[in-house]
Design a protein around this motif. Structure first.
Motif, mmCIF file in Angstrom:
data_model
loop_
_atom_site.group_PDB
_atom_site.id
_atom_site.type_symbol
_atom_site.label_atom_id
_atom_site.label_comp_id
_atom_site.label_asym_id
_atom_site.label_seq_id
_atom_site.Cartn_x
_atom_site.Cartn_y
_atom_site.Cartn_z
ATOM 1 N N ALA A 52 37.177 40.479 37.077
ATOM 2 C CA ALA A 52 36.942 41.893 36.771
ATOM 3 C C ALA A 52 36.505 42.705 37.994
ATOM 4 C CB ALA A 52 35.896 42.018 35.665
ATOM 5 N N VAL A 53 35.609 42.161 38.795
ATOM 6 C CA VAL A 53 35.066 42.955 39.913
ATOM 7 C C VAL A 53 36.163 43.437 40.869
ATOM 8 C CG1 VAL A 53 33.561 42.882 41.934
ATOM 9 C CG2 VAL A 53 32.759 41.974 39.741
ATOM 10 N N PRO A 54 37.057 42.537 41.342
ATOM 11 C CA PRO A 54 38.109 43.044 42.236
ATOM 12 C C PRO A 54 39.049 44.037 41.566
ATOM 13 C CG PRO A 54 38.452 40.714 41.746
ATOM 14 C CD PRO A 54 37.103 41.068 41.236
ATOM 15 N N MET A 55 39.212 43.907 40.246
ATOM 16 C CA MET A 55 40.082 44.859 39.566
ATOM 17 C C MET A 55 39.427 46.242 39.483
ATOM 18 S SD MET A 55 43.085 43.685 38.783
ATOM 19 C CE MET A 55 42.939 43.283 40.515
ATOM 20 N N TYR A 56 38.113 46.280 39.256
ATOM 21 C CA TYR A 56 37.406 47.569 39.299
ATOM 22 C C TYR A 56 37.544 48.180 40.691
ATOM 23 C CZ TYR A 56 35.110 46.831 34.770
ATOM 24 O OH TYR A 56 34.866 46.660 33.444
ATOM 25 N N TYR A 79 44.115 41.593 44.355
ATOM 26 C CA TYR A 79 44.986 40.833 43.444
ATOM 27 C C TYR A 79 44.827 39.324 43.657
ATOM 28 C CZ TYR A 79 47.566 45.076 42.074
ATOM 29 O OH TYR A 79 47.912 46.296 41.566
ATOM 30 N N ILE A 80 44.668 38.939 44.916
ATOM 31 C CA ILE A 80 44.496 37.505 45.218
ATOM 32 C C ILE A 80 43.183 36.991 44.629
ATOM 33 C CG2 ILE A 80 44.206 35.828 47.084
ATOM 34 C CD1 ILE A 80 46.041 37.656 48.787
ATOM 35 N N ILE A 81 42.104 37.759 44.826
ATOM 36 C CA ILE A 81 40.801 37.335 44.281
ATOM 37 C C ILE A 81 40.864 37.302 42.756
ATOM 38 C CG2 ILE A 81 38.349 37.901 44.135
ATOM 39 C CD1 ILE A 81 38.627 39.294 46.858
ATOM 40 N N GLN A 97 52.351 36.589 40.842
ATOM 41 C CA GLN A 97 53.604 37.299 41.168
ATOM 42 C C GLN A 97 53.350 38.691 41.744
ATOM 43 O OE1 GLN A 97 56.660 37.459 38.207
ATOM 44 N NE2 GLN A 97 56.761 35.245 37.947
ATOM 45 N N LEU A 98 52.169 39.233 41.499
ATOM 46 C CA LEU A 98 51.875 40.558 42.027
ATOM 47 C C LEU A 98 51.724 40.553 43.542
ATOM 48 C CD1 LEU A 98 49.501 42.130 39.358
ATOM 49 C CD2 LEU A 98 51.787 42.873 39.991
ATOM 50 N N TYR A 99 51.506 39.381 44.125
ATOM 51 C CA TYR A 99 51.517 39.325 45.588
ATOM 52 C C TYR A 99 52.521 38.304 46.128
ATOM 53 C CZ TYR A 99 48.005 35.610 44.714
ATOM 54 O OH TYR A 99 47.327 34.511 44.248
#
Length: 708
Positions: A394-398, A433-435, A37-39
């Motif tokens: 985790a990586v894309p969020m960092y 967000y997608i990743i 939902q974030l994208y």
């Protein structure tokens, strides 16, 4: 020596284990939904009950209290009976606990999407459910202590220490954080306001992580890891040091969630200092766990149970190193309000809690069914899916967190913000967000391998409902305190142990919380700050119901980048009538502290109807129901009365005139909208929400403007 025959109750363990898997799937499915939902905000299908703000707390509650909570109880009921060499004290209490806990989970799953929430993170459930939690939790505690007291083992094993600390601390946290005055069966206001409410909430929130997601899992680590590795715990002395230093230090660290806020500096500094000190006991526990595998590391290669546990303990070490680093002010200035914190939380939840849970289930189910695991190969595939899922999550969020924070702070050579429009920074991180959601999907898919593998394992064996055992009765003997043997003496006395644990966890909370109430200079009042009007109060409750606080903060930090973007930084005195506080912990959208008067009523109306009309590219969902829903004013008088009880200075008897004032203000806003060509009804929810938004942050903003 005479041996007593008895049996272990595996039925209660089986029930909690099944509930763990079921609610793990549910909780993570909801997490995956809100991640997408974030994208794709339209994924809520235009339904209020599936909108991000309402189901985000459903996700966090389902994962923390349903998935992790049920796993804790499964692990505690299994291990406690074995280390005590005794059946649970009372089978009825075991069943009461199980069905009571599942009822609470179901009530949470119903009320949170309905918007029935206190808005306090990890404590969103309203007061009737809070009371149920207290009753069910105490039944668990009574059963646990009854079992410990009737044990056949002289000394309490280290796992029991952590279970005791968990019980006493969660009891204290839940009671203190849940003190509120009911308005109705589904609505209440906390007795704390503004800064005090923030301090109590994050004292609770941080220690909910510490004493619900950490200490019971450490207890289980000390039982299940040595069992799975067939090795004794590495160091008994390190266990003692780990336990007492951890429970004493942890309770102080809550204020590190409020750095650069309106919280007094001394409290922020205490939070930082104790957070840094926490590294030592946290890593002591991790080292004790990993070194328990000494001489058995070769088995980690092909034993999926050990793989899950080793990575789980390692994730614990990573999360407990990163946590103190995030409490450093220079780091926190970048990480706070960004996806960096989301990454940190999920390394702990998916890595530590998730991995340990899967490892324990893969070890536990074959034992209780008297067979071998159906497929090690499948469990190994599950392990790698889980590991990859965490990495992709985790990586894309960092990356997103650091990138967005730097964009927020970036100035041009001319000294103005390079990205003045918050949305510019959001759009840049949507690929992350997608990743992230792909990582969540990989992790989620692994759960189905776990379900299939455990189901097939159970079919291969036969469930042992009551597992026969025998042990010598406990011989009571008089002993006295001897130098060097104090802890051994204490391990025979569960009541004294519980009292000492309670004292250890109370000290930090009392020292941090009490002065904010007794020392008036901690919260300087501002004469221009007035109570909310009845319509603004109703609008505020709609803001809470829709979970706006999940995406928008109401706290401008004293950074140039924030005062340039939002306006004057927040003062403690501005929040004295805020029951509850709504500072938030994540900025998916911009801060709203100073939004009052920034836009017209028409802009807010159209923005809530369809955010993309006012902010092209916005990822905020539409709220069309606010335009058609009639504002419920049945409780307005009671709300005013309750607020006055809490110290908000409404005149005596004002509640009798509150509805008249509410209708007058609503009429003014509706007329303004009509004059701008919008056929608005004065008795709809959108009018109340606009009133609240237009009020936000204006109490001192007006004076500043006048000064200029």
């Amino acid at each position: 020596m005479h041996l007593e025959k008895f049996s272990y109750d595996n039925q209660i363990v089986k029930q909690f284990a099944i509930a763990t898997v079921v609610f793990g799937i549910v909780g993570m499915l909801v997490g995956l939904l809100i991640a997408i939902q974030l994208y794709i905000p339209a994924l809520n299908l235009g339904i209020p009950y599936t909108t991000f703000g309402r189901i985000r707390p459903l996700h966090t509650n389902a994962v923390i209290f349903a998935f992790v909570g049920n796993m804790i109880f499964a692990g505690v009921y299994y291990s406690l009976q074995r280390v005590c060499k005794a059946r649970m004290w009372n089978d009825f209490l075991s069943q009461f606990h199980f069905w009571g806990w599942q009822t609470i989970i179901v009530l949470a799953a119903v009320t949170l999407p309905l918007g029935i929430t206190t808005s306090k993170e990890y404590a969103e459930l309203e007061w009737p459910i809070d009371l149920m939690i207290a009753v069910v939790w105490l039944s668990f505690g009574a059963n646990m202590f009854g079992t410990i007291i009737k044990r056949r083992e002289k000394h309490m094993y280290v796992a029991i220490w952590f279970y005791i600390a968990t019980f006493v601390t969660v009891t204290v946290l839940h009671v203190v954080n849940s003190i509120e005055i009911p308005v109705s069966l589904i609505k209440s206001y906390p007795i704390y306001a503004g800064v005090q409410d923030a301090l109590v909430q994050w004292w609770y929130g941080h220690n909910a992580v510490a004493f619900f997601l950490t200490t019971p899992y450490l207890g289980m680590m000390y039982y299940f890891l040595p069992k799975a590795a067939n090795r004794p715990v590495y160091s008994y002395r390190l266990s003692i040091l780990h336990f007492w230093s951890l429970i004493f230090l942890y309770i102080w660290a809550g204020p590190h969630h409020l750095l650069y806020s309106a919280l007094p500096d001394w409290a922020q500094s205490l939070g930082t200092v104790f957070s840094i000190m926490l590294i030592a006991p946290s890593w002591g526990g991790m080292i004790n766990g990993l070194l328990t595998l000494r001489g058995a590391w070769d088995r980690v290669r092909d034993n999926p149970v050990l793989k899950f546990m080793v990575v789980g303990v390692t994730a614990y070490g990573m999360a407990t190193f990163e946590g103190p680093m995030l409490s450093l002010k220079s780091v926190n200035a970048i990480s706070h309000f960004t996806d960096w914190t989301i990454a940190h939380v999920h390394v702990g939840a998916l890595g530590w809690n998730g991995m340990m849970s899967f490892g324990i289930l893969y070890w536990l189910i074959p034992k209780m069914w008297g067979t071998e695991l159906y497929s090690r190969k499948m469990a190994n595939v599950h392990f790698w899916l889980t590991t990859l899922g965490i990495v992709f999550y985790a990586v894309p969020m960092y990356w997103a967190g650091i990138a967005q924070a730097l964009m927020w702070k970036q100035f041009t050579d001319l000294g103005v913000l390079q990205y003045p429009n918050f949305l510019e920074t959001t759009i840049q991180i949507i690929p992350m967000y997608i990743i992230r959601s792909i990582g969540g999907l990989i992790y989620f898919a692994g759960l189905f391998l776990l379900v299939y593998n455990l189901m097939m394992t159970s079919k291969m064996g036969k469930f042992i409902k009551n597992e026969d055992a025998e042990a010598a009765p406990l011989q009571y003997e008089k002993d006295s305190l001897k130098p060097g043997m104090i802890h051994r003496w204490l391990e025979k006395r569960p009541v004294k142990f519980a009292i000492l644990s309670t004292i250890a966890i109370l000290i930090g909370g009392l020292i941090e919380i009490i002065p904010t109430y007794l020392v008036k200079s901690n919260i300087p009042t501002i004469s221009s700050v007035k109570p909310y009007s009845p319509l603004e109060l109703e609008g505020r409750d709609i803001y809470i119901r829709e979970g706006c606080v999940s995406c928008h903060s109401q706290l401008v930090r004293p950074f140039r980048s924030e005062t340039e973007r939002y306006g004057e930084y927040s003062k403690a005195g501005e929040f004295v009538y805020d029951h509850p506080f709504l500072w938030g912990s994540k900025r998916t959208g911009p801060d709203l502290m100073r939004i009052g008067g920034k836009y017209s009523n028409m802009w807010h109306y159209l923005h809530m109807e369809d955010p993309t009309t006012m902010s092209p590219g916005s990822i905020m969902p539409k709220y069309p129901w606010l335009i058609s829903n009639k504002l419920n004013t049945n409780d307005t008088e009671t709300k005013i009365s309750v607020m006055r009880t809490l110290g908000v200075p409404y005149d005596e008897g004002y509640e009798k005139y509150a509805l008249a004032d509410l209708n007058k203000q609503a009429g003014e806003i509706a007329n303004d909208l009509i004059n701008n060509g919008i056929p608005a009804d004065a008795d709809t929810e959108i009018i109340a929400l606009i009133a609240y938004l237009q009020r936000m942050g204006t109490d001192i903003k007006g004076k500043v403007t006048e000064g200029k």
